[in-house]
Design an enzyme around this catalytic site. Structure first.
Site, short mmCIF file in Angstrom:
data_model
loop_
_atom_site.label_atom_id
_atom_site.label_comp_id
_atom_site.label_asym_id
_atom_site.label_seq_id
_atom_site.Cartn_x
_atom_site.Cartn_y
_atom_site.Cartn_z
N ASP A 124 -2.17 -0.01 5.77
CA ASP A 124 -2.60 0.57 7.05
C ASP A 124 -4.11 0.68 7.20
OD1 ASP A 124 -2.43 2.65 4.95
OD2 ASP A 124 -3.30 3.89 6.53
N ASP A 181 0.86 -1.18 0.00
CA ASP A 181 0.00 0.00 0.00
C ASP A 181 0.90 1.24 0.00
OD1 ASP A 181 -2.24 1.73 0.49
OD2 ASP A 181 -1.76 1.67 2.63
N ASP A 222 -0.19 5.21 0.67
CA ASP A 222 -0.43 6.25 1.68
C ASP A 222 -0.62 5.64 3.06
OD1 ASP A 222 -1.15 9.03 0.10
OD2 ASP A 222 -1.52 7.21 -1.07
MG LIG Z 1 -3.01 3.26 3.03
#
Ligand SMILES: [Mg+2]
Length: 246
Positions: free
Chosen positions: A199, A22, A24
């Site tokens: 996240d 991932d 960001d």
């Molecule tokens: Mg992310």
């Protein structure tokens, strides 16, 4: 952020991994707006070395569009899935992406009109998706949510995807899990041990897929509701972890 209270740290990257990352909140710290992110010095070189070490089996799996990913990591042009699985550029460089539905431009203008009342609110044009961001304008959350719910009725097949201070209008039927599954059926990913780090809640779809294939799922942060098997504290920890295998 401190390390996750329960989940163990992941081991250093290994030669037989298919590595999905991932962007960001995982590779990059969040910024006030999507365009304001900063790529840490040295990260592109680490990604390039890792990609080489893994025989090309490294891909970004992001909510951003491919165009945005290419801009951020230029001149690197990585194998990637964008828009939560809607767009996918395989190792061969071929891109698969859907077209926006009719009337979509008008809807984008309406979203901008709603956001204009809240300085700091951002409407992100993502091709077939619209991202409604309120990180810098918390007061806009209800208005943007109301707009998105009303817009859904004019967009058959679309659904709402919640994220971190963002709500996204997007076509249904794909997510980060379907993107990772698709990569894993192709060279050079097929037959490798899948590992995915992310996240956000939307990364859980990917965690389910890699867990089911005896892979490893790495939560970045300390969110409690996760199926992840491992955890890293923040993007700085992700950087150090990737560097340890590059
Ligand atoms: Mg992310």
């Amino acid at each position: 952020m401190s390390p996750h209270p329960i989940l163990p740290l992941p081991p250093a990257p290994a030669d037989d991994w298919a590595l999905f990352l991932d962007v960001d909140g995982c590779l990059l710290e969040f910024a006030d707006t999507p365009d304001a992110v900063v790529v840490p010095e040295g990260l592109p070189a680490i990604l390039e070395r890792l990609r080489e070490r893994l025989g090309g089996a490294l891909a970004l799996v992001s909510g951003r569009g491919l165009k945005s990913l290419d801009t951020i990591f230029a001149p690197l042009r990585l194998t990637a899935s964008g828009l939560h699985g809607l767009e996918r550029r395989g190792h061969d460089g071929e891109v698969r992406a859907p077209e926006p539905p009719p009337g979509f431009d008008g809807l984008l203008d309406e979203a901008r009109a709603v956001a204009a009342a809240y300085p700091g609110a951002v409407i992100e044009d993502k091709g077939v998706n619209i991202g409604l961001h309120w990180r810098r304008a918390p007061a806009a959350a209800d208005a943007l949510r109301g707009f998105a719910e009303a817009a859904l009725e004019r967009l058959p097949g679309y659904r709402l995807q919640p994220g971190d201070h963002v709500l996204e209008l997007r076509p249904g039927g794909s997510d980060k899990g379907t993107a990772i599954s698709a990569f894993l059926q192709e060279a050079p990913f097929a037959g490798r041990r899948p590992v995915f780090a992310g996240d956000d809640l939307t990364d859980e779809h990917g965690f389910v897929v890699v867990n089911a294939q005896e892979g490893m799922s790495i939560l970045v942060g300390d969110r409690a509701d996760t199926v992840a098997t491992h955890a890293l504290a923040d993007p700085r920890a992700v950087y150090a972890w990737l560097a340890s295998g590059a």
